[in-house]
Design an enzyme around this catalytic site. Structure first.
Site, PDB file in Angstrom:
ATOM      1  N   CYS A  74       2.400 -60.993  18.549  1.00 43.74           N
ATOM      2  CA  CYS A  74       3.381 -61.067  19.629  1.00 43.74           C
ATOM      3  C   CYS A  74       4.361 -59.904  19.447  1.00 43.74           C
ATOM      4  O   CYS A  74       4.977 -59.774  18.387  1.00 43.74           O
ATOM      5  CB  CYS A  74       4.113 -62.404  19.508  1.00 43.74           C
ATOM      6  SG  CYS A  74       5.491 -62.629  20.643  1.00 43.74           S
ATOM      7  N   CYS A 183       2.944 -56.366  25.542  1.00 45.73           N
ATOM      8  CA  CYS A 183       2.991 -57.819  25.358  1.00 45.73           C
ATOM      9  C   CYS A 183       1.549 -58.275  25.225  1.00 45.73           C
ATOM     10  O   CYS A 183       0.687 -57.842  26.007  1.00 45.73           O
ATOM     11  CB  CYS A 183       3.647 -58.472  26.580  1.00 45.73           C
ATOM     12  SG  CYS A 183       3.523 -60.271  26.606  1.00 45.73           S
TER      13      CYS A 183
HETATM   14  N1  DGL Z   1       2.800 -62.415  23.744  1.00 42.52           N
HETATM   15  C1  DGL Z   1       4.225 -62.204  23.642  1.00 42.52           C
HETATM   16  C2  DGL Z   1       4.503 -60.725  23.387  1.00 42.52           C
HETATM   17  O1  DGL Z   1       3.619 -60.022  22.943  1.00 42.52           O
HETATM   18  C3  DGL Z   1       4.903 -62.838  24.802  1.00 42.52           C
HETATM   19  C4  DGL Z   1       6.352 -63.030  24.578  1.00 42.52           C
HETATM   20  C5  DGL Z   1       6.976 -64.133  25.374  1.00 42.52           C
HETATM   21  O2  DGL Z   1       6.669 -65.288  25.104  1.00 42.52           O
HETATM   22  O3  DGL Z   1       7.829 -63.830  26.199  1.00 42.52           O
HETATM   23  O4  DGL Z   1       5.582 -60.233  23.582  1.00 42.52           O
END
Ligand code: DGL
Length: 258
Positions: A74, A183
């Site tokens: 993430c 993301c």
């Molecule tokens: N997959 C997360 C990232 O890479 C999402 C973040 C979120 O939950 O806003 O930033």
């Protein structure tokens, strides 16, 4: 730490499975445990303190399950919490950050776009990275609501397409030739994005780089799995259907209230 122990991965939700896929493709003999903290998604609009607290909770769950290495799958958790995680736990961590470097180095227009969460774009780590490429214009766009829609399985909904057009067309107008997906949820939007932006704009993310880095760290620490016993485990603290669809039916996604 035993070599046959699993690699742990966590994300605010289902998006980090895009990273898991790269890791599993490169390291099929490794066991993994993937945690989707979907109950608390999105992380992108939370404070840094909240992101650190949730990242620690996820890490502790993975450590209780004997993970030998943890991939913070993430961008938001990496850019806000990896320093705190490394300071608190004695296990190798691999983080994921937006691929600004390759985009900046290869851009011909000297203009690149980045689509990421508010938490990532506001982080100190992200600003430090961007500052390294001051001769390149970085057009930043927060992907408001995209994570929420993906968590709901609305990858192809009308609302998704309208939001993507709203976020991407102004970047195109600024003559970007690279679009960085900052993301781990966003790789699931690539087919939709390709229909909106011109073909000459290259889309990049960091999945492959993270998988390669994971392999390096296992090698350096002599942690490759040498046993024949390999398991892929997926836990989510929301209903599992969307994640099950993303990973396919070869592996089972389990609901777990962590
Ligand atoms: N997959 C997360 C990232 O890479 C999402 C973040 C979120 O939950 O806003 O930033």
């Amino acid at each position: 730490m035993s070599n046959k122990n699993p690699i742990g991965l966590f994300d605010s939700g289902v998006g980090g499975t895009s990273i898991w896929k790269e890791v599993h493709a490169l390291l099929p003999n490794e066991s993994t445990i993937y945690l989707a903290d979907s109950k608390n998604a999105p992380y992108g609009q939370k404070t840094q303190e909240e992101i650190i607290e949730l990242s620690k909770k996820n890490t502790e769950f993975l450590l209780k399950n004997n993970c030998k290495l943890i991939i913070v799958a993430c961008n938001t958790a990496t850019t806000n919490a990896i320093k705190a995680l490394r300071a608190s736990y004695d296990v190798p961590f691999i983080g994921i950050e937006p691929a600004i470097k390759p985009a900046a180095l290869h851009s011909k227009t000297q203009k690149i776009g980045i689509l990421a969460t508010q938490g990532t774009l506001n982080s100190e780590l992200f600003h430090q990275t961007v500052a390294l490429y001051s001769d390149v214009k970085v057009v930043e766009q927060i992907g408001f609501d995209l994570v929420k829609l993906i968590e709901n399985g609305e990858m192809y909904s009308k609302k998704m397409i309208l939001l993507l057009e709203e976020y991407l067309l102004p970047m195109v107008a600024q003559d970007i030739d690279y679009l960085v997906l900052g993301c781990t949820h966003y790789p699931y939007l690539i087919p939709q994005i390709q229909k909106i932006i011109p073909k000459h704009i290259k889309i990049i993310d960091s999945g492959e780089a993270v998988a390669k880095q994971t392999k390096n760290i296992l090698e350096i620490n002599n942690l490759f799995n040498t046993s024949k016993n390999v398991n892929q485990t997926f836990y989510i603290n929301n209903p599992p259907e969307v994640m099950q669809e993303l990973i396919g039916d070869k592996f089972k996604v389990e609901y777990k209230d962590f």
